[in-house]
Write a protein that holds these residues in place. Structure first.
Motif, PDB file in Angstrom:
ATOM      1  N   LEU A 232      42.358 141.151 -14.936  1.00 37.10           N
ATOM      2  CA  LEU A 232      40.813 140.944 -13.994  1.00 37.10           C
ATOM      3  C   LEU A 232      41.149 141.650 -12.429  1.00 37.10           C
ATOM      4  O   LEU A 232      42.359 141.742 -12.161  1.00 37.10           O
ATOM      5  CB  LEU A 232      40.457 139.764 -13.846  1.00 37.10           C
TER       6      LEU A 232
ATOM      7  N   TRP B 108      35.616 139.444  -9.176  1.00 38.93           N
ATOM      8  CA  TRP B 108      36.383 139.447  -9.818  1.00 38.93           C
ATOM      9  C   TRP B 108      35.983 139.614 -11.219  1.00 38.93           C
ATOM     10  O   TRP B 108      35.101 139.633 -11.523  1.00 38.93           O
ATOM     11  CB  TRP B 108      37.430 138.356 -10.625  1.00 38.93           C
TER      12      TRP B 108
ATOM     13  N   THR C 176      34.442 135.616  -9.988  1.00 40.27           N
ATOM     14  CA  THR C 176      34.486 136.224 -11.226  1.00 40.27           C
ATOM     15  C   THR C 176      32.985 136.265 -11.543  1.00 40.27           C
ATOM     16  O   THR C 176      31.687 135.522 -11.441  1.00 40.27           O
ATOM     17  CB  THR C 176      35.280 135.177 -12.896  1.00 40.27           C
TER      18      THR C 176
END
Length: 165
Positions: free
Chosen positions: A50, A59, A144
């Motif tokens: 990532l 991310w 994320t």
């Protein structure tokens, strides 16, 4: 035999010029953008690569736009090298295509699974990439992006692919 999309370029004279100008107008007025993203999976550590950009939060999977004259696979290889010092060593697998309605009304993303790769060196921060690294699937970093989580679930949890990024 040329496809129907090539038909305006087969014409000559005023009709051909008019067709080419109309095509140019259409492309400039309503351009479609195409991008690629890659899920780089290290099976030995069950981790994924990532990145965190300097200009957008979260991310996400590495990738970017397909340039003029470039195939999607070539764009993916270029982006992975630029964003992660990752070289693809076997053909990536195109898993799905997605409409990225958050980017524009005409943006599409090809999503690839990459399981065969080498990494020349860890990616150091630069003007585009703030951080990059491999993360175990059960310990993804906080922040994320939702789209990244959806793509990971589509690959590893057999969730049906969404038509949207």
């Amino acid at each position: 035999m040329a496809s129907d999309e090539e038909a305006p370029f087969r014409q000559t004279g005023w009709a051909g010029l008019r067709a080419r100008l109309f095509h140019l107008y259409f492309v400039l007025r309503r351009p479609m953008t195409l991008g690629v993203r890659g899920l780089i999976h290290d099976a030995a550590t069950n981790s994924v690569f990532l990145i965190r950009h300097t200009y957008v939060p979260g991310w996400q999977l590495p990738g970017g736009g397909v340039e003029v004259g470039e195939t999607m696979a070539e764009a993916l290889a270029r982006e992975l090298y630029e964003e992660g010092n990752i070289q693809i060593t076997d053909a990536p697998i195109l898993k799905s295509m997605h409409f990225n309605r958050r980017a524009s009304r005409r943006d599409h993303v090809g999503f690839y699974l990459v399981e065969h790769f080498s990494r020349t060196a860890p990616k150091l921060p630069d003007h585009e990439i703030a951080e990059a690294g491999f993360f175990p699937l059960d310990r993804l970093p906080e922040g994320t992006t939702p789209a990244t989580l959806r793509r990971i679930a589509e690959i590893f949890a057999n969730v049906p692919a969404s038509p949207y990024w």
